[in-house]
Design an enzyme around this catalytic site. Sequence first.
Site, PDB file in Angstrom:
ATOM      1  N   VAL A 266       0.629   4.752   5.330  1.00 51.70           N
ATOM      2  CA  VAL A 266       0.186   3.640   6.169  1.00 51.70           C
ATOM      3  C   VAL A 266       1.374   2.776   6.575  1.00 51.70           C
ATOM      4  O   VAL A 266       1.407   2.230   7.685  1.00 51.70           O
ATOM      5  CB  VAL A 266      -0.877   2.805   5.433  1.00 51.70           C
ATOM      6  CG1 VAL A 266      -1.283   1.593   6.264  1.00 51.70           C
ATOM      7  CG2 VAL A 266      -2.105   3.662   5.123  1.00 51.70           C
TER       8      VAL A 266
ATOM      9  N   GLY B 228       0.805  -1.211   0.000  1.00 52.48           N
ATOM     10  CA  GLY B 228       0.000   0.000   0.000  1.00 52.48           C
ATOM     11  C   GLY B 228       0.836   1.257   0.000  1.00 52.48           C
ATOM     12  O   GLY B 228       1.894   1.313  -0.633  1.00 52.48           O
ATOM     13  N   SER B 229       0.372   2.253   0.738  1.00 50.74           N
ATOM     14  CA  SER B 229       0.976   3.587   0.688  1.00 50.74           C
ATOM     15  C   SER B 229       2.082   3.756   1.711  1.00 50.74           C
ATOM     16  O   SER B 229       2.142   3.045   2.725  1.00 50.74           O
ATOM     17  CB  SER B 229      -0.099   4.653   0.940  1.00 50.74           C
ATOM     18  OG  SER B 229      -0.529   4.606   2.298  1.00 50.74           O
TER      19      SER B 229
ATOM     20  N   CYS C  59       1.129   0.087  -8.867  1.00 46.45           N
ATOM     21  CA  CYS C  59       2.299   0.621  -8.175  1.00 46.45           C
ATOM     22  C   CYS C  59       3.521   0.687  -9.086  1.00 46.45           C
ATOM     23  O   CYS C  59       4.441   1.461  -8.834  1.00 46.45           O
ATOM     24  CB  CYS C  59       2.614  -0.209  -6.932  1.00 46.45           C
ATOM     25  SG  CYS C  59       2.876  -1.965  -7.270  1.00 46.45           S
TER      26      CYS C  59
ATOM     27  N   GLU D 122       5.586  -3.365   0.646  1.00 43.67           N
ATOM     28  CA  GLU D 122       5.512  -3.219  -0.806  1.00 43.67           C
ATOM     29  C   GLU D 122       4.785  -1.918  -1.090  1.00 43.67           C
ATOM     30  O   GLU D 122       3.555  -1.849  -1.008  1.00 43.67           O
ATOM     31  CB  GLU D 122       4.802  -4.418  -1.431  1.00 43.67           C
ATOM     32  CG  GLU D 122       5.528  -5.730  -1.258  1.00 43.67           C
ATOM     33  CD  GLU D 122       6.872  -5.776  -1.955  1.00 43.67           C
ATOM     34  OE1 GLU D 122       7.083  -4.966  -2.892  1.00 43.67           O
ATOM     35  OE2 GLU D 122       7.710  -6.607  -1.575  1.00 43.67           O
TER      36      GLU D 122
END
Length: 468
Positions: free
Chosen positions: A192, A188-189, A244, A210
Amino acid sequence: MDAQSQVVGRLRSVFLTGVTLPEQFRQAQLNKLMALIKENEQRILDALHKDLAKPKFEAVLSEIDIAINELHFAISNLSSWMKPEYVEKNLATKLDECFVRREPLGVVLIIGAWNYPLQLTLNPLIGAIAAGNCAVIKPSEVSPATESLLVELIPKYLSQDCYAVVQGGPEETQALLKNCFDHIFYTGSQKVARVIMQAASVHLTPVTLELGGKSPCMIFGGVNIRAAVHRLAWAKFFNAGQSCVAPDYVLCSPATRDAMLPELKVTLEEFYTKNPQASPDFCRIVSPRHWSRLMELLKRSNGKVIVGGESDEEDKYIAPTVVVDVDEDDALMQEEIFGPILPIVTVDSVEKGIEFLNAREKPLALYVFSDDSSLVNKVLESTSSGGFCSNDGIIHSGLPSFPFGGVGASGLGSYHGRWGFETFSHRKACMLRGWALERLNGLRYPPYQENKLNWLRWTTSPKNCSVM
């Protein structure tokens, strides 16, 4: 929190029985996961379409088949991955058995992502199962249809004693992170990811992150413009840019930009017709919140929209959009776009382009389009990125024999294939000794003497390594 703790505690108790250790159990679970996908393909396609309006073509390629291929690779290679890895020895350990043993970590947490909600949840799980772990799986609530389907199907196919699926948003995830896991895998980001690292630090839990970043596409030297634009446009606008590893922006000379623009207009019309909103082959933005963020970025940009720019909030639609005259401090260059907006930034030379890249955070992927192999190698050797691909985009991420992961701000750790198995394994150094050569061992005992030290240094010297 209590219910989550009970789930984690139950899985830990089961793990300690050793049920996940045998290869037969791991292979059986991997095959059941394969059956989950194959027997429910249409339901998966329907859920992905409901969440992101994914066309069947893209969903099969990037969600279903990529997970199936990962499973085939793990099933075919698991036996060899599990074998002890024997290491070189020196004279002092000549009669010992010295090897590295892969052991499961225990109970791991896998937090999936919404942009590829099937494969970005199942692919890490494949590595965790192959390595012999129990797992708590947290699909993304942002893609609710796929989340609900995984919550329903995983317990039907996989061992409920060893694998549990939990639902919820940020509040439930933060509560889940208060539990002690043996590894946390998050996709994710960066925002986070920082929260997850803080939570993991309480228990000194290792993490795999990741993430993403602004993956550039450099185009310099001689290049087939039509082929380059086709590959660039496909990689960028696949899944409406919500990848991504999607090319985040183009870095090229003014002359290359001018040659590309007419071809980009033609190519996007070929791909998605003159009305992309009516095309069945173009995805939608995942949520109104994500749509608003993208439109705000476009609104704040000082660049000029050459292609696209149209949008429909109710439909969560943003047209494939190309923006030129983008400065390096433009709003579109301040964060990962993660949508169907392609800025083009111009620099005078490949050397300036390399300087531009190296002044920024290391990206998850770096793409270079050029007919000049020496130019490609120059960029490869002068930059750092999670992955690298020349003359194409995103295609490298589907090869299960490659490690997939970022570097620096774009991620920590890697997975896919053997690399996923290693991520969820502990590499234990094992030395099995007998009682022979006690006279030699006596050299290490007090009282210490100079001649004993000299002998010991000689027996442990790399120059005295021998075959196993």
